[in-house]
Enzyme design. Structure first.
Site, mmCIF file in Angstrom:
data_model
loop_
_atom_site.group_PDB
_atom_site.id
_atom_site.type_symbol
_atom_site.label_atom_id
_atom_site.label_comp_id
_atom_site.label_asym_id
_atom_site.label_seq_id
_atom_site.Cartn_x
_atom_site.Cartn_y
_atom_site.Cartn_z
ATOM 1 N N PRO A 23 0.832 -1.195 0.000
ATOM 2 C CA PRO A 23 0.000 0.000 0.000
ATOM 3 C C PRO A 23 0.870 1.250 0.000
ATOM 4 O O PRO A 23 1.745 1.397 0.851
ATOM 5 C CB PRO A 23 -0.791 -0.101 1.309
ATOM 6 C CG PRO A 23 -0.596 -1.483 1.806
ATOM 7 C CD PRO A 23 0.667 -1.989 1.220
ATOM 8 N N GLU A 24 0.657 2.128 -0.984
ATOM 9 C CA GLU A 24 1.311 3.430 -1.025
ATOM 10 C C GLU A 24 0.216 4.484 -0.807
ATOM 11 O O GLU A 24 -0.886 4.130 -0.404
ATOM 12 C CB GLU A 24 2.038 3.609 -2.373
ATOM 13 C CG GLU A 24 3.066 2.503 -2.637
ATOM 14 C CD GLU A 24 3.790 2.627 -3.980
ATOM 15 O OE1 GLU A 24 3.972 3.753 -4.461
ATOM 16 O OE2 GLU A 24 4.166 1.589 -4.542
#
Length: 270
Positions: A2-3
């Site tokens: 997850p960014e």
DNA sequence: CTTATTCCCTGATTGC
DNA sequence: TGCAATCAGGGAATAA
């Protein structure tokens, strides 16, 4: 992985149901998930606390509590935070369960055990050194250009450095550089002003497009409802060496930069 | 101050 | 087919 777009999607999913709710219990199936304070102290201090706000800083989720304390979560490589109104299905990857006063449960799943929780009086102890938020107005092309000149490192490595710019990781660094037509190994201090302008714009568009698709799922990322994002198909750079460039058809190249797989088009990013 | 490397962790992939 | 070795990577810690 997850960014920013994935963490922001989760934040937007969670905020409406969590604000105003109170934690009633904490179950730590893997106590190592707690970075600060100790697992025992978090189990003692979190119950009874009411959530005032759900925020995000870089790739961190922040649950600001009415007491002034903040619960922070980082999903690292493989974590997910899933909200349910019933008990979780049995999973060997369930690391923590936070139960709320309306009976809902927030499950922290993480196969690789890289993800962490913090409960601190001052959130800056955890997120204080992060660089600017790329989607906020304080992040300007001029500021980006000035700060690029201070570094003699490849531009891709710098974009992934959370203290330089918060929230960009391996995938969106590649996306932004492709969009801007800049080679990932170009040195930051050799960047021209017009290239910094293009890069600034490219960073924002790459993140906004992914956000519109609720994030990129290629293996584990899930939103707060347990659903994958839809952006994998819309990535500008196919993450397979030899695949055709979406713009010119040239074979996508893969190199290793700081131990990270880096994909780019040798023609468009010459 | 800067930049580079190692390590954590385990499912998936590759190699023999 | 099967089992071992390698890969993947965010970021803290460590080294230079």
């Amino acid at each position: 992985m997850p960014e920013l777009p994935e963490v922001e999607t989760i934040r937007r999913d969670l905020a409406p149901t969590l604000v105003g709710r109170r934690f009633v219990s904490v179950e730590l199936l893997w106590p190592g998930i707690v970075r600060q304070p100790t697992a025992e102290e978090l189990e003692r201090r979190l119950p009874g606390q009411t959530i005032a706000e759900v925020a995000r800083r870089g790739k961190y989720l922040l649950f600001r509590l009415e007491s002034g304390e903040t619960l922070l979560a980082h999903l690292k490589m493989s974590g997910s935070l899933v909200l349910r109104d019933t008990a979780e299905a049995a999973s060997p990857y369930l690391r923590a369960v936070l139960t709320l006063d309306d009976g809902r449960r927030l499950g922290f799943y993480d196969p690789r055990k890289f993800g962490r929780l913090w409960l601190v009086a001052d959130e800056n102890e955890v997120v204080g050194k992060l660089g600017p938020e790329p989607l906020e107005p304080e992040f300007t092309p001029q500021e980006l250009y000035t700060r690029l000149l201070r570094h003699g490192t490849p531009i891709k490595a710098l974009l992934c450095d959370q203290n330089f710019l918060a929230g960009i990781g391996n995938i969106y660094a590649d996306e932004a550089l492709f969009y801007a037509g800049i080679h990932p190994l170009r040195l930051a201090r050799e960047m021209q002003p017009w290239e910094a302008d293009r890069l600034h714009c490219a960073i924002r568009i790459s993140l906004e497009r992914a956000l519109a698709n609720r994030g990129t799922t290629f293996s584990r990322y899930r939103d707060a409802y347990g659903e994958p994002g839809r952006h994998w198909e819309a990535l500008l750079v196919p993450r397979r060496p030899g695949a055709p460039c979406t713009r010119c058809g040239t074979s996508i190249q893969r190199i290793r930069l700081r131990g990270r797989g880096t994909y780019f088009c040798p023609d468009c990013q010459g």
